[in-house]
Design a protein around this motif. Structure first.
Motif, PDB file in Angstrom:
ATOM      1  N   UNK A  13       0.817  -1.214   0.000  1.00  0.00           N
ATOM      2  CA  UNK A  13       0.000   0.000   0.000  1.00  0.00           C
ATOM      3  C   UNK A  13       0.849   1.262   0.000  1.00  0.00           C
ATOM      4  N   UNK A  14       2.008   1.182  -0.648  1.00  0.00           N
ATOM      5  CA  UNK A  14       2.890   2.326  -0.790  1.00  0.00           C
ATOM      6  C   UNK A  14       2.847   2.819  -2.232  1.00  0.00           C
ATOM      7  N   UNK A  15       3.060   4.111  -2.401  1.00  0.00           N
ATOM      8  CA  UNK A  15       3.062   4.699  -3.744  1.00  0.00           C
ATOM      9  C   UNK A  15       4.119   5.786  -3.824  1.00  0.00           C
ATOM     10  N   UNK A  16       4.767   5.870  -4.984  1.00  0.00           N
ATOM     11  CA  UNK A  16       5.720   6.947  -5.231  1.00  0.00           C
ATOM     12  C   UNK A  16       4.947   8.180  -5.669  1.00  0.00           C
ATOM     13  N   UNK A  17       5.300   9.311  -5.091  1.00  0.00           N
ATOM     14  CA  UNK A  17       4.661  10.581  -5.418  1.00  0.00           C
ATOM     15  C   UNK A  17       5.771  11.532  -5.862  1.00  0.00           C
ATOM     16  N   UNK A  18       5.574  12.164  -7.014  1.00  0.00           N
ATOM     17  CA  UNK A  18       6.587  13.075  -7.536  1.00  0.00           C
ATOM     18  C   UNK A  18       6.373  14.481  -6.999  1.00  0.00           C
ATOM     19  N   UNK A  19       7.431  15.039  -6.439  1.00  0.00           N
ATOM     20  CA  UNK A  19       7.406  16.401  -5.929  1.00  0.00           C
ATOM     21  C   UNK A  19       8.548  17.185  -6.527  1.00  0.00           C
ATOM     22  N   UNK A  21      11.459  17.731  -5.510  1.00  0.00           N
ATOM     23  CA  UNK A  21      12.790  17.142  -5.366  1.00  0.00           C
ATOM     24  C   UNK A  21      12.807  15.665  -5.750  1.00  0.00           C
ATOM     25  N   UNK A  22      11.907  15.262  -6.656  1.00  0.00           N
ATOM     26  CA  UNK A  22      11.883  13.880  -7.130  1.00  0.00           C
ATOM     27  C   UNK A  22      10.824  13.041  -6.449  1.00  0.00           C
ATOM     28  N   UNK A  23      10.887  11.741  -6.722  1.00  0.00           N
ATOM     29  CA  UNK A  23       9.910  10.814  -6.154  1.00  0.00           C
ATOM     30  C   UNK A  23      10.202  10.530  -4.686  1.00  0.00           C
ATOM     31  N   UNK A  24       9.155  10.482  -3.897  1.00  0.00           N
ATOM     32  CA  UNK A  24       9.213  10.039  -2.511  1.00  0.00           C
ATOM     33  C   UNK A  24       8.109   9.006  -2.352  1.00  0.00           C
ATOM     34  N   UNK A  25       8.334   8.047  -1.477  1.00  0.00           N
ATOM     35  CA  UNK A  25       7.370   6.961  -1.290  1.00  0.00           C
ATOM     36  C   UNK A  25       6.568   7.212  -0.013  1.00  0.00           C
ATOM     37  N   UNK A  26       5.255   7.019  -0.141  1.00  0.00           N
ATOM     38  CA  UNK A  26       4.319   7.224   0.963  1.00  0.00           C
ATOM     39  C   UNK A  26       3.440   6.001   1.129  1.00  0.00           C
ATOM     40  N   UNK A  27       3.065   5.709   2.365  1.00  0.00           N
ATOM     41  CA  UNK A  27       2.008   4.732   2.635  1.00  0.00           C
ATOM     42  C   UNK A  27       0.694   5.455   2.349  1.00  0.00           C
ATOM     43  N   UNK A  28      -0.259   4.774   1.719  1.00  0.00           N
ATOM     44  CA  UNK A  28      -1.511   5.438   1.334  1.00  0.00           C
ATOM     45  C   UNK A  28      -2.698   4.707   1.960  1.00  0.00           C
ATOM     46  N   UNK A  29      -3.542   5.466   2.614  1.00  0.00           N
ATOM     47  CA  UNK A  29      -4.772   4.960   3.229  1.00  0.00           C
ATOM     48  C   UNK A  29      -5.927   5.815   2.742  1.00  0.00           C
ATOM     49  N   UNK A  85      13.235   5.358  -0.264  1.00  0.00           N
ATOM     50  CA  UNK A  85      12.822   6.633  -0.865  1.00  0.00           C
ATOM     51  C   UNK A  85      11.741   7.339  -0.053  1.00  0.00           C
ATOM     52  N   UNK A  86      11.631   6.969   1.220  1.00  0.00           N
ATOM     53  CA  UNK A  86      10.686   7.647   2.102  1.00  0.00           C
ATOM     54  C   UNK A  86      11.263   8.959   2.590  1.00  0.00           C
ATOM     55  N   UNK A  87      10.448   9.723   3.274  1.00  0.00           N
ATOM     56  CA  UNK A  87      10.858  11.035   3.755  1.00  0.00           C
ATOM     57  C   UNK A  87      10.133  11.361   5.053  1.00  0.00           C
ATOM     58  N   UNK A  88      10.710  12.230   5.836  1.00  0.00           N
ATOM     59  CA  UNK A  88      10.056  12.690   7.063  1.00  0.00           C
ATOM     60  C   UNK A  88       9.513  14.108   6.897  1.00  0.00           C
ATOM     61  N   UNK A  89       9.314  14.515   5.650  1.00  0.00           N
ATOM     62  CA  UNK A  89       8.780  15.841   5.380  1.00  0.00           C
ATOM     63  C   UNK A  89       7.862  15.789   4.162  1.00  0.00           C
ATOM     64  N   UNK A  90       7.001  16.761   4.040  1.00  0.00           N
ATOM     65  CA  UNK A  90       6.135  16.860   2.864  1.00  0.00           C
ATOM     66  C   UNK A  90       6.487  18.087   2.040  1.00  0.00           C
ATOM     67  N   UNK A  91       7.544  18.782   2.404  1.00  0.00           N
ATOM     68  CA  UNK A  91       7.909  20.025   1.716  1.00  0.00           C
ATOM     69  C   UNK A  91       8.039  19.883   0.209  1.00  0.00           C
ATOM     70  N   UNK A  92       8.560  18.733  -0.256  1.00  0.00           N
ATOM     71  CA  UNK A  92       8.755  18.584  -1.716  1.00  0.00           C
ATOM     72  C   UNK A  92       7.434  18.503  -2.461  1.00  0.00           C
ATOM     73  N   UNK A  93       6.327  18.304  -1.759  1.00  0.00           N
ATOM     74  CA  UNK A  93       5.008  18.228  -2.415  1.00  0.00           C
ATOM     75  C   UNK A  93       4.274  19.564  -2.410  1.00  0.00           C
ATOM     76  N   UNK A  94       4.762  20.505  -1.607  1.00  0.00           N
ATOM     77  CA  UNK A  94       4.100  21.801  -1.510  1.00  0.00           C
ATOM     78  C   UNK A  94       4.551  22.716  -2.634  1.00  0.00           C
TER      79      UNK A  94
END
Length: 97
Positions: A13-19, A21-29, A85-94
């Motif tokens: 249930x993980x997906x790569x999201x492009x922001x 600064x590149x792709x980051x992987x997130x768990x999606x619910x 490719x996980x991250x502890x921030x969402x800044x690259x998506x803003x």
């Protein structure tokens, strides 16, 4: 994507999201509403079972929008550096202007 909180930590249930600064992987619910405490939900279904730290988590909540408007669901994304490719921030998506 997970449709039940108990499935949220499953790597399927993980997906790569492009922001910016590149792709980051997130768990999606996907949730039908936001009645539950999302921090407690994250802690009990992802963090505690995987011996992670809440301080390393990032959480984003996005309403499901279609051409006709709000589609009665929310996507809750979570990531941390324990995911490849996980991250502890969402800044690259803003988007900043």
């Amino acid at each position: 994507m997970a449709t039940s909180p108990s499935q949220w930590a499953n790597p399927a249930n993980q997906a790569a999201v492009t922001g910016s600064s590149g792709d980051r992987v997130y768990r999606v619910l996907r949730l039908p509403n936001l009645r539950d405490n999302l921090f407690n939900l994250l802690y009990t279904t992802v963090v505690r079972p995987n011996s992670l730290s809440m301080a390393d988590q990032t959480v984003l909540v996005i309403p499901k929008i279609t051409a006709t408007g709000f589609a009665s669901a929310f996507y809750v994304l979570n990531s941390d550096t324990s995911i490849h490719d996980g991250t502890s921030t969402c800044d690259s998506l803003l988007v900043y202007s």
